[in-house]
Design a protein around this motif. Structure first.
Motif, PDB file in Angstrom:
ATOM      1  N   UNK A 214     -47.277  22.536  10.899  1.00 42.44           N
ATOM      2  CA  UNK A 214     -46.015  23.245  10.711  1.00 42.44           C
ATOM      3  C   UNK A 214     -44.803  22.419  11.063  1.00 42.44           C
ATOM      4  N   UNK A 215     -44.975  21.237  11.679  1.00 44.45           N
ATOM      5  CA  UNK A 215     -43.830  20.395  12.023  1.00 44.45           C
ATOM      6  C   UNK A 215     -43.363  19.612  10.802  1.00 44.45           C
ATOM      7  N   UNK A 216     -42.074  19.388  10.723  1.00 42.00           N
ATOM      8  CA  UNK A 216     -41.478  18.540   9.681  1.00 42.00           C
ATOM      9  C   UNK A 216     -41.300  17.140  10.245  1.00 42.00           C
ATOM     10  N   UNK A 217     -41.787  16.149   9.539  1.00 41.45           N
ATOM     11  CA  UNK A 217     -41.726  14.767  10.018  1.00 41.45           C
ATOM     12  C   UNK A 217     -40.958  13.928   8.995  1.00 41.45           C
ATOM     13  N   UNK A 218     -40.457  12.803   9.477  1.00 42.54           N
ATOM     14  CA  UNK A 218     -39.738  11.848   8.616  1.00 42.54           C
ATOM     15  C   UNK A 218     -40.490  10.523   8.607  1.00 42.54           C
ATOM     16  N   UNK A 219     -40.179   9.700   7.641  1.00 43.17           N
ATOM     17  CA  UNK A 219     -40.843   8.401   7.506  1.00 43.17           C
ATOM     18  C   UNK A 219     -40.565   7.546   8.738  1.00 43.17           C
TER      19      UNK A 219
END
Length: 422
Positions: A214-219
């Motif tokens: 459910x977490x949003x991650x970035x590159x």
């Protein structure tokens, strides 16, 4: 072309004679097998024509029989040029001296190229080669390539192979550096995100997870850290801890090679435009070939037309050059040009067909940006409307996928987002 080349090698002259005896002169010369060509008007009432050098003496008998005297105006061909050179001994001697000097200079090494090295310095390899006898100005016949290769391999570290080749006045030294084996997990490695996404599944095999479903991650964000923190102390143990030595007994942080599987929902977006009327060219099947010889800046057509007979055509050229002799480039090229006739027509499609075509092209481009084992969850094709009606269909395609987004990266203490100070 072949006729001109033979006449140039054999030599020919241009003569002039009175116009009134031209017919009798030409007929009598032809019966004796003397070939005349290039008959043109000259100054006054005289005509000019060409004859081979070896036919000039027989032509004098023809002149006596016709009582018609001729005059030699110009001389062309290799034999006449050779005669002029014999009278210019200084020029011939200078040319021969130049050729001898050029041949002598081509027997020495003037250029040394070192290729294939990235970590090893060029100057280090060049220094070993100088000690082994390779430097500018050394005679080519004195070089022992096997000895040079052995010297470089023994005195320069980090090389797996060395090859020395002599090409004219140039010596090429090719080296192959040793490649270290890949990392085997002895050093701590983090698993980071290679693209933006929303975590859907996470499975940790080794390491400490820093994200959850459910977490949003970035590159570039650390997903599984190589630093494993010590187990947390319960509150009861903290209240009962009245000895300062207990902090010293706390286990240290462990570093491992992080391993695991992190799947995330990733979104791709692409925009395409398709015209309702498009000009398309296609070959008709008719083609023509032209063969040219280019000497310096002059082009001579050996075969084919001077002008292309097609209104619309595609041109394909192939150039072949004479092989290089030593370091001298011969400025002669043979060019083969193929002209393929093209037919131009207007292709009209409906807005629905244009919308589907734009969607297919957008999907094809997006698949090139996706990994091979990607799972497509949802696609959304939307037409972009404009204020005015145009003959262009604009669409935007959005694709949602489920894919593995982890990539290994060496662990950096304090910089991986783990919040752990080792």
């Amino acid at each position: 072309m072949f006729f001109k080349l033979l006449n140039y090698l054999d030599g020919y002259v241009t003569i002039t004679l009175p116009e009134e005896c031209l017919e009798k002169f030409v007929n009598l010369a032809t019966t004796r097998g003397i070939y005349l060509w290039g008959i043109t008007g000259a100054i006054g009432e005289r005509v000019a024509l060409n004859v081979r050098r070896r036919d000039v003496q027989p032509l004098r008998h023809v002149a006596r029989m016709t009582r018609c005297r001729f005059q030699i105006m110009h001389r062309y061909g290799l034999p006449f040029y050779a005669g002029r050179l014999r009278r210019r001994r200084a020029l011939v001697g200078g040319a021969l001296f130049f050729v001898v000097v050029l041949y002598a200079l081509s027997s020495f090494v003037w250029f040394i190229d070192i290729t294939g090295n990235n970590a090893v310095d060029d100057e280090k390899i060049a220094g070993v080669l100088r000690k082994a006898g390779l430097h500018r100005g050394v005679p080519r016949w004195s070089l022992d390539t096997a000895k040079l290769e052995k010297a470089v391999m023994q005195q320069v570290g980090g090389l797996a192979w060395v090859g020395v080749t002599v090409d004219g006045t140039r010596v090429v030294v090719k080296v192959v550096e040793k490649v270290l084996p890949p990392d085997n997990g002895e050093h701590p490695v983090d698993l980071v995100a290679k693209k933006d996404g929303l975590i859907k599944e996470i499975l940790v095999l080794s390491g400490h997870p820093l994200v959850q479903e459910g977490d949003t991650v970035t590159a570039g964000q650390v997903l599984i850290s190589a630093a494993i923190p010590p187990p947390e102390i319960d509150e009861e143990d903290e209240n009962n801890a009245d000895m300062p030595e207990e902090d010293e007994q706390r286990p240290p942080v462990q570093y491992v090679h992080a391993r695991g599987i992190v799947r995330a929902r990733v979104w791709y977006d692409d925009y395409k435009e398709i015209k309702l009327e498009e000009k398309i060219t296609r070959p008709t099947g008719r083609e023509i070939t032209k063969l040219c010889m280019k000497i310096g800046g002059k082009e001579i057509i050996l075969m084919g037309p001077r002008q292309v007979p097609y209104t619309h055509y595609a041109e394909h050229a192939e150039v072949k050059r004479l092989p290089q002799w030593r370091n001298i480039n011969v400025p002669v090229e043979f060019i083969t040009v193929k002209y393929v006739e093209q037919d131009i027509y207007i292709n009209k499609i409906s807005r629905a067909e244009a919308r589907d075509l734009a969607g297919d092209r957008a999907m094809e481009e997006l698949r090139g940006r996706m990994p091979g084992n990607v799972k497509i969850l949802q696609t959304k094709l939307q037409e972009v409307k404009t204020a005015s009606e145009e003959d262009i269909v604009r669409v935007r395609l959005q694709v949602e996928t489920l894919e593995e987004i982890t990539v290994e990266k060496p662990h950096q203490p304090g910089g991986g987002g783990s919040g752990i100070d080792g």
